[in-house]
Design an enzyme around this catalytic site. Structure first.
Site, mmCIF file in Angstrom:
data_model
loop_
_atom_site.group_PDB
_atom_site.id
_atom_site.type_symbol
_atom_site.label_atom_id
_atom_site.label_comp_id
_atom_site.label_asym_id
_atom_site.label_seq_id
_atom_site.Cartn_x
_atom_site.Cartn_y
_atom_site.Cartn_z
ATOM 1 N N TYR A 49 -3.022 -0.787 9.608
ATOM 2 C CA TYR A 49 -2.992 -1.161 8.193
ATOM 3 C C TYR A 49 -1.692 -0.688 7.555
ATOM 4 O O TYR A 49 -0.993 -1.463 6.892
ATOM 5 C CB TYR A 49 -4.196 -0.549 7.469
ATOM 6 C CG TYR A 49 -4.239 -0.851 5.994
ATOM 7 C CD1 TYR A 49 -4.740 -2.062 5.538
ATOM 8 C CD2 TYR A 49 -3.794 0.082 5.053
ATOM 9 C CE1 TYR A 49 -4.795 -2.366 4.183
ATOM 10 C CE2 TYR A 49 -3.841 -0.203 3.697
ATOM 11 C CZ TYR A 49 -4.339 -1.429 3.263
ATOM 12 O OH TYR A 49 -4.369 -1.702 1.919
ATOM 13 N N LYS A 64 1.342 -3.169 6.232
ATOM 14 C CA LYS A 64 1.709 -3.132 4.815
ATOM 15 C C LYS A 64 3.191 -2.776 4.644
ATOM 16 O O LYS A 64 3.862 -3.296 3.733
ATOM 17 C CB LYS A 64 0.823 -2.142 4.058
ATOM 18 C CG LYS A 64 -0.611 -2.630 3.884
ATOM 19 C CD LYS A 64 -0.686 -3.928 3.108
ATOM 20 C CE LYS A 64 -2.099 -4.336 2.791
ATOM 21 N NZ LYS A 64 -2.166 -5.593 1.998
ATOM 22 N N SER A 79 0.827 -1.208 0.000
ATOM 23 C CA SER A 79 0.000 0.000 0.000
ATOM 24 C C SER A 79 0.858 1.253 0.000
ATOM 25 O O SER A 79 1.936 1.282 0.602
ATOM 26 C CB SER A 79 -0.901 0.023 1.243
ATOM 27 O OG SER A 79 -1.611 1.243 1.331
#
Length: 255
Positions: free
Chosen positions: A160, A164, A147
């Site tokens: 998150y 990532k 990401s």
């Protein structure tokens, strides 16, 4: 190594919808056979499966947050396809948890869930698939879905972004260790792209602000990300092993 350009055996995790569905379709259209993994979205996974061109595909269900579940998924995919040549680690969760407003118990649980699915499941599937590729001979490919948030931060989704970033680092470590076996490992780092999950955010003022992050004035599409994943999985992409490919429409430029 003699990795073929088509007719490969491909496991795509989290392929019931969104990017996973687009990736599964891209491989099927390339002439590959695809194991479509899903966790709980059975109806959507069946729709993905039904939409694949060609034949010889498989549906594989399992909980990747559990190490035993990940092993069962890898074994089921390999049994159905006769082996694994390509692994796409797409399965992930993204739950909102900004620190100033998230109670501690929820914070702890959210981090635990993100690490289990986004990082440990990726590591476990990579181990299971790579060991199989080594045993098979002929090389292989692993592509991780990372990401843009790993580089620019995600204040509302810190777990998150952190997991990532770890996925990117994992991919680079595996690229070095697996190269002698003809296995190339790469990651993509998408920015915003259209999926069912983010569709509500792309309306109104928030949607306009998101689109203006890119000088193209739009967000990406799952098909654009899938095309990059397909190329990184190709025989021609071996020399790209270890790369983290930005796919964000120049919305975030790393130095």
């Amino acid at each position: 190594m003699n990795l073929p350009a088509t007719g490969r055996r491909v496991l795509v995790s989290g392929a019931s919808r969104g990017l996973g569905r687009a990736v599964a379709r891209a491989f099927a259209e390339n002439g590959d056979r695809v194991a479509v993994h899903y966790g709980s979205r059975a109806d959507e996974a069946r729709a993905t499966f039904a939409s694949l061109s060609g034949s010889g595909h498989a549906l594989v269900q399992g909980d990747l947050a559990d190490a035993t579940g990940a092993e069962e998924v890898a074994n089921a995919a390999a049994d159905a396809l006769g082996g694994i040549d390509v692994l796409v680690n797409n399965a992930a969760i993204m739950q909102r948890h900004p620190l100033p407003e998230t109670p501690y118990e929820e914070w702890v649980a959210t981090w635990r869930d993100h690490v289990a699915v986004n990082l440990l499941a990726t590591a476990n599937l990579s181990h299971l698939a790579a060991r199989r590729m080594i045993h098979q001979g002929g090389g292989g490919r692993i592509v991780n879905i990372g990401s843009r948030g790993a580089f620019r931060g995600e204040p509302d989704h810190p777990a998150y972004a952190a997991t990532k970033a770890a996925v990117h680092a994992l991919g680079q470590s595996l690229a070095v260790s697996l190269a002698p076996h003809g296995i190339a490992v790469a990651s993509v780092a998408p920015g915003f792209f259209t999926t069912e999950r983010v569709a509500p955010r792309l309306t109104g003022a928030e949607g306009e602000a998101i689109r203006t992050q890119s000088p193209f004035g739009r967000v990406g599409t799952p098909e654009e990300i899938a095309a990059a994943v397909l190329w990184l999985s190709s025989p021609a992409a071996e020399w790209s092993s270890g790369t983290i490919l930005d796919l964000n429409g120049a919305s975030h430029l790393r130095t």
